[in-house]
Design a protein around this motif. Structure first.
Motif, PDB file in Angstrom:
ATOM      1  N   VAL A 170     -84.143  -6.438  26.847  1.00  0.00           N
ATOM      2  CA  VAL A 170     -85.161  -5.471  26.418  1.00  0.00           C
ATOM      3  C   VAL A 170     -86.563  -5.856  26.875  1.00  0.00           C
ATOM      4  N   LEU A 177     -87.833  -4.031  29.803  1.00  0.00           N
ATOM      5  CA  LEU A 177     -87.975  -2.582  29.710  1.00  0.00           C
ATOM      6  C   LEU A 177     -89.417  -2.131  29.915  1.00  0.00           C
ATOM      7  N   LEU A 199     -82.586   3.958  34.650  1.00  0.00           N
ATOM      8  CA  LEU A 199     -83.908   4.196  34.067  1.00  0.00           C
ATOM      9  C   LEU A 199     -84.814   5.000  34.988  1.00  0.00           C
ATOM     10  N   LEU A 243     -78.643  -1.464  25.876  1.00  0.00           N
ATOM     11  CA  LEU A 243     -79.652  -0.594  25.268  1.00  0.00           C
ATOM     12  C   LEU A 243     -79.563   0.813  25.851  1.00  0.00           C
ATOM     13  N   ILE A 244     -79.407   0.887  27.160  1.00  0.00           N
ATOM     14  CA  ILE A 244     -79.338   2.194  27.801  1.00  0.00           C
ATOM     15  C   ILE A 244     -78.089   2.953  27.323  1.00  0.00           C
ATOM     16  N   THR A 280     -78.578   4.206  23.832  1.00  0.00           N
ATOM     17  CA  THR A 280     -79.483   5.350  23.809  1.00  0.00           C
ATOM     18  C   THR A 280     -78.783   6.620  24.297  1.00  0.00           C
ATOM     19  N   LEU A 338     -86.765   6.899  25.582  1.00  0.00           N
ATOM     20  CA  LEU A 338     -87.183   5.508  25.753  1.00  0.00           C
ATOM     21  C   LEU A 338     -88.561   5.401  26.384  1.00  0.00           C
ATOM     22  N   LYS A 339     -88.741   6.137  27.473  1.00  0.00           N
ATOM     23  CA  LYS A 339     -89.984   5.994  28.222  1.00  0.00           C
ATOM     24  C   LYS A 339     -91.170   6.579  27.478  1.00  0.00           C
ATOM     25  N   ASP A 382     -92.445   4.408  24.761  1.00  0.00           N
ATOM     26  CA  ASP A 382     -93.207   3.268  25.249  1.00  0.00           C
ATOM     27  C   ASP A 382     -94.573   3.701  25.766  1.00  0.00           C
ATOM     28  N   PHE A 442     -89.810  -0.908  18.094  1.00  0.00           N
ATOM     29  CA  PHE A 442     -88.747  -0.148  18.733  1.00  0.00           C
ATOM     30  C   PHE A 442     -87.803   0.393  17.664  1.00  0.00           C
ATOM     31  N   LEU A 447     -85.024   3.279  17.596  1.00  0.00           N
ATOM     32  CA  LEU A 447     -84.301   4.278  18.378  1.00  0.00           C
ATOM     33  C   LEU A 447     -84.127   5.597  17.631  1.00  0.00           C
TER      34      LEU A 447
END
Length: 603
Positions: free
Chosen positions: A131, A134, A264, A420-421, A424, A458-459, A462, A473, A475
């Motif tokens: 992570v 990321l 990603l 993580l991906i 998600t 995710l993006k 951030d 973080f 989710l």
RNA sequence: GCGCCCGUAGCUCAACAGGAUAGAGCAUCCGCCUUCUAAGCGGACGGUUGCAGGUUCGAGCCCUGCCGGGCGCGCCA
């Protein structure tokens, strides 16, 4: 292509000049009080201070100069001397038409293009990304796209960590565990032939498992550490057996890394590694020595980077306190004669200067490395490898769990980026199904949409935060049905796409914009603010400014969508509103693309 | 010990160059789907910007000192 803010700014600056006040004070900003005005200038306050006059008098004089400007519906003085500007609807309509006709959706380019390297990602051989990688990937990718869009020549470099002591550790550990591999390595090292297909039994999972064990053992077991150092030194002279095994490590890692980056929406122009600059180090050290920058210190060779008078107090192991220069020096050659990571970083700057000649290198790396980069940058400036200001460390905070501590899995380990991906994505599928979205899509499109929703969540989570601070973080929150999230932005884009499909089916064309409703005013003013948001994100290395704009645009559209029926409107109104919708979509997709977020067509 | 960063609504975060009434989202409460995708829209509630001074016409932002948190401090990267 100038936005209203700039155009009105020029008018107000001219008005300031006309009354004998410094024109640069006439800068115009979006109004803090949208209930009162669209734009404002606070310059009368500063001018009053400089000229020793009453601010309201100056503001009134400026307002008199602006009277009669057809672009302005109203100029008013408020409070201590704020100049409030309300834009005429015709000017807004013209501006909307201009943005609609502009391939760049209202965005300007930089006046002077530069050559820029964005150094981000920072993956390491033999270690799956976790992570912690990321943020570097997300922020770096966005900066790369943003700089490129603004007109700079930009290269994204993964700066692969593929060299050094950890490689020696791993080679030893793998050889201990896999006799067949060890036999081949030794045979090749001895100058013989070896069947390198034996190396295929080395997987990334092996490396991932062995590395922490070997690192721990190296800390306590001196013999083990010495062996690792010897192997490292031999690898650095390209002893063939070690080198061949190292190539296997590198290849097996890169496949996994590219899979994660691809998921990603992150990609690099260069995959330069630390190993690539290794040959530059001996001549660089000689050159640094010739320039008189190297100093012997405790058996090592260092560059002192602190300037006259820069000191700090330091506590020694015996408890006494001494004053030493600060920052610390750059350790170039260790007492054992090997290059340190700062040495590699310095050589990388030299390499980039030689092969690309960048005007700017942006290092998108964890904030914790701030001191390290300060030292390396100073050394590079002293060595003449870059000039002051050309090297920028764009540090960012850590990603924490909901407990506020650095993010861990339930078991307490480090969460792998790939996991993580996947996590998600599965959450995205679940949420789409719950909402009944994408039910009629073919399976492949549904899967692609879920992937886009996951990446957007995710993006955007951030990038909406200023990079310098740490963030939590969560989710479930990022993937929420409501609110300021990536999925919300995608949803807005998809609604417009759906609308435009229907308009196309019914053969309805877009036409000139006529701004009438308040929601239309707001939407056009928001569209107009795109270039300012890009400029801020660019100047401050802060994609959150662009993320904020994308969100505001979505909100403004959503209000417009709720307040202004499109397909049922009069033909001219329908054409105007369709133009607004299509232009919003284009700008929104552009902004999202610069954030590294792709939109689905349907959901 | 020294240095860097941070402290803003119950929670997660913004705040452009020092400007007006510090903004969003979540949570809570009240409205809005026989009309273009309600993952939406409107409204309400919610603040001594850690504390104390200072500079300024004006401070979340600049200065000083405290309190609290994170990170870093040459032979790993």
């Amino acid at each position: 292509m100038s936005d209203l803010k700039s155009v009105l700014g020029e008018a107000v600056e001219a008005a300031f000049a006309a009354i004998g006040a410094p024109p640069e004070l006439g800068r115009v900003t979006p109004s803090d009080r949208p209930d009162l005005a669209d734009f404002q200038s606070n310059g009368a306050l500063a001018a009053a201070k400089r000229l020793g006059k009453n601010p309201r008098e100056i503001a009134t004089a400026v307002a008199d100069q602006l009277a009669g400007d057809p672009r302005l519906a109203a100029v008013e003085i408020a409070g201590p001397g704020f100049i409030n500007l309300k834009v005429a609807e015709a000017a807004l309509s013209d501006r909307a038409d201009a943005i609609a006709a502009d391939p760049r959706a209202g965005a300007a380019s930089v006046a002077h293009a530069r050559k820029v390297i964005v150094d981000y990602g920072g993956p390491n051989v033999a270690k799956p990304m976790h992570v912690g990688h990321l943020r570097a990937s997300i922020i770096g990718e966005s900066l790369k796209r943003l700089y490129r869009f603004r007109g700079d020549e930009v290269v994204g470099d993964a700066h692969f960590g593929d060299w050094g002591y950890q490689m020696g550790l791993l080679i030893g550990a793998v050889m201990d565990e896999k006799p067949a591999v060890a036999a081949v390595v030794e045979a090749i090292n001895a100058g013989g032939q070896g069947d390198v297909s034996a190396f295929e039994q080395v997987s990334l999972a092996d490396l991932d498992r062995l590395y922490p064990e070997a690192a721990a053992k190296g800390k306590t077991d001196t013999d083990y550490r010495d062996r690792a150092r010897k192997i490292t030194a031999a690898l650095q002279t390209k002893q063939p057996g070690y080198y061949a095994l190292w190539e296997r490590f590198r290849d097996v890692t890169r496949v996994a890394l590219e899979r994660d980056f691809h998921a990603l929406g992150v990609d690099f122009d260069w995959w330069k590694g630390e190993s690539d600059v290794e040959p530059l180090i001996p001549p660089m050290v000689a050159e640094l020595d010739a320039k008189g920058l190297l100093v012997d210190d405790q058996g090592a060779r260092i560059i002192r980077v602190a300037r006259e008078g820069e000191t700090k107090k330091k506590k020694l192991p015996d408890g006494s306190v001494v004053t030493v220069p600060s920052p610390d020096p750059l350790l170039v050659v260790s007492s054992e004669g090997s290059a340190m990571y700062g040495t590699t970083d310095l050589a990388t700057i030299l390499d980039r200067k030689q092969i690309f000649g960048p005007d700017l290198i942006i290092y998108c790396v964890d904030q914790r490395q701030a001191d390290h980069f300060e030292i390396v940058f100073r050394a590079a400036y002293l060595a003449g490898y870059a000039t002051e200001g050309q090297l920028q460390h764009i540090g960012f905070g850590t990603m924490n769990g909901t407990d506020g501590k650095p993010f861990k899995t339930r078991e307490g380990g480090v969460l792998k980026l790939n996991d993580l991906i996947e996590l998600t994505r599965s959450k995205a599928r679940e949420r789409l199904r719950e909402a009944g979205l994408g039910e009629n899509l073919p399976p492949e499109e549904f899967e692609a949409t879920a992937g886009k929703v996951a990446v957007a969540a995710l993006k955007f989570a951030d990038l909406q935060n200023f990079r310098g601070t740490s963030y939590v973080f969560d989710l479930d929150r990022f993937m929420s049905f409501e609110g300021k999230t990536g999925p919300y932005l995608l949803y807005q884009a998809v609604r417009v796409k759906s609308l435009l499909r229907r308009a196309a089916e019914e053969g309805v064309a877009q036409g000139p914009v006529t701004v009438a409703e308040p929601a239309e005013r707001d939407l056009v003013l928001t569209l107009d603010a795109f270039d300012a948001a890009l400029g801020e994100a660019y100047d401050r290395y802060a994609p959150n400014a662009l993320a904020e704009h994308a969100y505001r645009l979505s909100q403004a559209f959503s209000r417009f969508y709720a307040a202004c029926p499109i397909m049922q409107a009069e033909p001219a109104v329908k054409a105007s509103r369709l133009t607004l919708a299509a232009t919003t979509l284009r700008q929104l997709e552009l902004a999202l693309d610069l954030l590294g977020i792709a939109t689905p067509d349907r959901m």
